[in-house]
Design a protein around this motif. Sequence first.
Motif, PDB file in Angstrom:
ATOM      1  N   GLU A 119      34.540   3.876  16.006  1.00  0.00           N
ATOM      2  CA  GLU A 119      34.830   3.245  17.298  1.00  0.00           C
ATOM      3  C   GLU A 119      34.636   1.731  17.227  1.00  0.00           C
ATOM      4  OE1 GLU A 119      32.425   5.204  20.191  1.00  0.00           O
ATOM      5  OE2 GLU A 119      33.507   7.087  20.082  1.00  0.00           O
ATOM      6  N   LEU A 120      35.258   1.125  16.215  1.00  0.00           N
ATOM      7  CA  LEU A 120      35.152  -0.316  16.040  1.00  0.00           C
ATOM      8  C   LEU A 120      36.079  -1.051  17.001  1.00  0.00           C
ATOM      9  CD1 LEU A 120      34.902  -0.712  12.162  1.00  0.00           C
ATOM     10  CD2 LEU A 120      33.091  -0.470  13.857  1.00  0.00           C
ATOM     11  N   PRO A 121      35.823  -2.340  17.268  1.00  0.00           N
ATOM     12  CA  PRO A 121      36.649  -3.105  18.213  1.00  0.00           C
ATOM     13  C   PRO A 121      38.104  -3.158  17.770  1.00  0.00           C
ATOM     14  CG  PRO A 121      34.634  -4.298  17.677  1.00  0.00           C
ATOM     15  CD  PRO A 121      34.696  -3.135  16.742  1.00  0.00           C
ATOM     16  N   GLU A 122      39.000  -3.214  18.739  1.00  0.00           N
ATOM     17  CA  GLU A 122      40.422  -3.304  18.436  1.00  0.00           C
ATOM     18  C   GLU A 122      40.709  -4.604  17.688  1.00  0.00           C
ATOM     19  OE1 GLU A 122      44.740  -3.260  20.771  1.00  0.00           O
ATOM     20  OE2 GLU A 122      42.862  -2.986  21.868  1.00  0.00           O
ATOM     21  N   GLY A 123      41.523  -4.525  16.671  1.00  0.00           N
ATOM     22  CA  GLY A 123      41.860  -5.702  15.883  1.00  0.00           C
ATOM     23  C   GLY A 123      40.937  -5.940  14.710  1.00  0.00           C
ATOM     24  N   PHE A 124      39.954  -5.071  14.518  1.00  0.00           N
ATOM     25  CA  PHE A 124      39.037  -5.251  13.399  1.00  0.00           C
ATOM     26  C   PHE A 124      39.741  -4.863  12.106  1.00  0.00           C
ATOM     27  CE2 PHE A 124      35.530  -4.157  10.550  1.00  0.00           C
ATOM     28  CZ  PHE A 124      34.724  -5.269  10.714  1.00  0.00           C
ATOM     29  N   THR A 125      39.657  -5.725  11.110  1.00  0.00           N
ATOM     30  CA  THR A 125      40.295  -5.497   9.812  1.00  0.00           C
ATOM     31  C   THR A 125      39.246  -5.474   8.719  1.00  0.00           C
ATOM     32  OG1 THR A 125      40.594  -7.861   9.368  1.00  0.00           O
ATOM     33  CG2 THR A 125      42.350  -6.728  10.592  1.00  0.00           C
ATOM     34  N   PHE A 126      39.678  -5.073   7.526  1.00  0.00           N
ATOM     35  CA  PHE A 126      38.745  -5.069   6.407  1.00  0.00           C
ATOM     36  C   PHE A 126      38.267  -6.497   6.114  1.00  0.00           C
ATOM     37  CE2 PHE A 126      37.358  -5.059   2.010  1.00  0.00           C
ATOM     38  CZ  PHE A 126      36.641  -3.868   1.921  1.00  0.00           C
ATOM     39  N   HIS A 127      39.172  -7.456   6.244  1.00  0.00           N
ATOM     40  CA  HIS A 127      38.797  -8.853   6.004  1.00  0.00           C
ATOM     41  C   HIS A 127      37.736  -9.317   6.994  1.00  0.00           C
ATOM     42  CE1 HIS A 127      39.458 -12.811   4.217  1.00  0.00           C
ATOM     43  NE2 HIS A 127      39.429 -13.317   5.442  1.00  0.00           N
ATOM     44  N   ALA A 128      37.700  -8.671   8.177  1.00  0.00           N
ATOM     45  CA  ALA A 128      36.699  -9.049   9.177  1.00  0.00           C
ATOM     46  C   ALA A 128      35.288  -8.692   8.724  1.00  0.00           C
ATOM     47  CB  ALA A 128      37.010  -8.383  10.518  1.00  0.00           C
ATOM     48  N   LEU A 129      35.156  -7.814   7.727  1.00  0.00           N
ATOM     49  CA  LEU A 129      33.823  -7.558   7.156  1.00  0.00           C
ATOM     50  C   LEU A 129      33.287  -8.811   6.476  1.00  0.00           C
ATOM     51  CD1 LEU A 129      34.201  -3.971   5.632  1.00  0.00           C
ATOM     52  CD2 LEU A 129      32.764  -4.656   7.565  1.00  0.00           C
ATOM     53  N   ARG A 130      34.185  -9.582   5.891  1.00  0.00           N
ATOM     54  CA  ARG A 130      33.808 -10.870   5.290  1.00  0.00           C
ATOM     55  C   ARG A 130      33.306 -11.820   6.369  1.00  0.00           C
ATOM     56  NH1 ARG A 130      35.025 -14.504   1.015  1.00  0.00           N
ATOM     57  NH2 ARG A 130      36.035 -16.448   1.637  1.00  0.00           N
ATOM     58  N   HIS A 131      34.030 -11.855   7.505  1.00  0.00           N
ATOM     59  CA  HIS A 131      33.584 -12.684   8.627  1.00  0.00           C
ATOM     60  C   HIS A 131      32.237 -12.185   9.167  1.00  0.00           C
ATOM     61  CE1 HIS A 131      37.295 -14.773   8.550  1.00  0.00           C
ATOM     62  NE2 HIS A 131      38.026 -13.827   9.110  1.00  0.00           N
ATOM     63  N   THR A 132      32.076 -10.872   9.208  1.00  0.00           N
ATOM     64  CA  THR A 132      30.833 -10.293   9.705  1.00  0.00           C
ATOM     65  C   THR A 132      29.658 -10.707   8.833  1.00  0.00           C
ATOM     66  OG1 THR A 132      31.970  -8.394  10.675  1.00  0.00           O
ATOM     67  CG2 THR A 132      29.629  -8.123  10.174  1.00  0.00           C
ATOM     68  N   HIS A 133      29.836 -10.645   7.518  1.00  0.00           N
ATOM     69  CA  HIS A 133      28.787 -11.042   6.580  1.00  0.00           C
ATOM     70  C   HIS A 133      28.345 -12.489   6.848  1.00  0.00           C
ATOM     71  CE1 HIS A 133      26.591 -11.459   2.767  1.00  0.00           C
ATOM     72  NE2 HIS A 133      27.247 -12.599   2.588  1.00  0.00           N
ATOM     73  N   ALA A 134      29.331 -13.367   6.982  1.00  0.00           N
ATOM     74  CA  ALA A 134      29.020 -14.784   7.203  1.00  0.00           C
ATOM     75  C   ALA A 134      28.344 -15.003   8.553  1.00  0.00           C
ATOM     76  CB  ALA A 134      30.298 -15.611   7.107  1.00  0.00           C
ATOM     77  N   SER A 135      28.878 -14.374   9.589  1.00  0.00           N
ATOM     78  CA  SER A 135      28.346 -14.578  10.940  1.00  0.00           C
ATOM     79  C   SER A 135      26.911 -14.072  11.072  1.00  0.00           C
ATOM     80  CB  SER A 135      29.240 -13.880  11.966  1.00  0.00           C
ATOM     81  OG  SER A 135      30.519 -14.447  11.975  1.00  0.00           O
ATOM     82  N   LEU A 136      26.626 -12.911  10.499  1.00  0.00           N
ATOM     83  CA  LEU A 136      25.274 -12.361  10.587  1.00  0.00           C
ATOM     84  C   LEU A 136      24.274 -13.259   9.873  1.00  0.00           C
ATOM     85  CD1 LEU A 136      25.879  -8.524  10.106  1.00  0.00           C
ATOM     86  CD2 LEU A 136      25.354  -9.754  12.225  1.00  0.00           C
ATOM     87  N   LEU A 137      24.669 -13.810   8.731  1.00  0.00           N
ATOM     88  CA  LEU A 137      23.773 -14.717   8.010  1.00  0.00           C
ATOM     89  C   LEU A 137      23.526 -15.994   8.804  1.00  0.00           C
ATOM     90  CD1 LEU A 137      24.941 -14.483   4.268  1.00  0.00           C
ATOM     91  CD2 LEU A 137      22.906 -13.492   5.316  1.00  0.00           C
ATOM     92  N   LEU A 138      24.590 -16.550   9.382  1.00  0.00           N
ATOM     93  CA  LEU A 138      24.447 -17.781  10.158  1.00  0.00           C
ATOM     94  C   LEU A 138      23.575 -17.556  11.388  1.00  0.00           C
ATOM     95  CD1 LEU A 138      28.097 -19.156   9.918  1.00  0.00           C
ATOM     96  CD2 LEU A 138      26.058 -20.185   8.900  1.00  0.00           C
TER      97      LEU A 138
END
Length: 413
Positions: free
Chosen positions: A337-356
Amino acid sequence: MSRRGNGEGSLKHDVKNRRWIWCGKFDDSDKKKYFTAKTKKAVLAKVDEYKASMDRRNNFNNMTLCEWSEIWLAAVEGTVKPKTYEYYYKFFCNYINDAMGNKLLGDIKSLDIQYFLKNLATKPALKGKPLSPATVNGVRRTINACLNYAVDNDIIRSNPAKSTKPIRNTKRQEITVLSKEQLMMLLDVAAQKDYIHITGAQYKEDIGQAYLRCCYYFALVLEAASGLRIGELFALTWSDLDLDAQVVHVKQTMVWGSADVKFVSPKTLRSKRDIDIDDCTVQKLKKWQIWQKQYAAQFESLFLNCDGLVFTNSFGKPINYTNFYQRYWRKLLLAAELPEGFTFHALRHTHASLLLMAGENIKVVSERLGHSSVSTTYNIYCHVVPNLQKHAAQKYKDLNILGDREIDVLFDS
């Protein structure tokens, strides 16, 4: 004395520089072309070179953009990255040839190209809607590169695409990232095989399918811990992982062409990098390494992992992106049940955002992602930065620099 031929030259005095120079002239159909040099031989050489270039142009006078693109694509294949070549080929086949392919090279004007780009951005395309500004500008770069090659080879005088303007992206593209809880949910769902049944179809998992599901789970674990590009992730070999030192060495990326897969150098020079990973991720990868060896031993004649890849299909071959997306990733998105528009590449964004958001230095995050500069990282994740400012203020407060000190009274009340 016999009459001089066209372009043969004459000796003239250069008053400004106080010297004698040779001047030559060639009568072109459009205009007269003049040449100067210190010697008669040098002037004649310039005239001959210009004549040769005019002959080449005349030979291509009746060549269309479509015909020239075939010559250009054949010439650049192998000189650019496979993915770049695929983009060039796709843009000509899907968009450029239909609209402009029949135009003669010498007849193409800047205005023709600009109107073509505008139509791509405003009128329905292959999928029933206008192309995004990024895609349209990719088409523009393709035309520009193709016509530049024609200029370099004296096929046309100038490149009309250079005078065109890129399409502006007036809509800010928001990136979708997961919260810590959502990421944990994604990994929990991926660890179970239940998500494969999300469509309701009858499904009995064989050992090859079980291998793939486990393979993708461990790939997600590493992706969440490293923020790799998908091509970098699936191009990793076991020799790229120093599990004792807990370091991932990014040396190559995987690119699928129309027919086969290639391993090429990463996107930029800074994309070749070393990424430290945590011990929990390392333990997961060690477990996966053991499982993969056991699977390979069981199917020794069928499982041929010649490249020593960390993540493979059930036969030891490189992962096919299309199969991964259609048979596993899409089902996983629904089940988690992930947000609409979530892509595999968004995992890369997630990694960066969580660290920041956890307070990591943006330069460190930029190095982990392999960005060309810190400004690139900032521009992508600027929405996270305001939270970092509050985090920094809280950190200073925690230092307790002021303590309980009070300033002496300066004025009597």
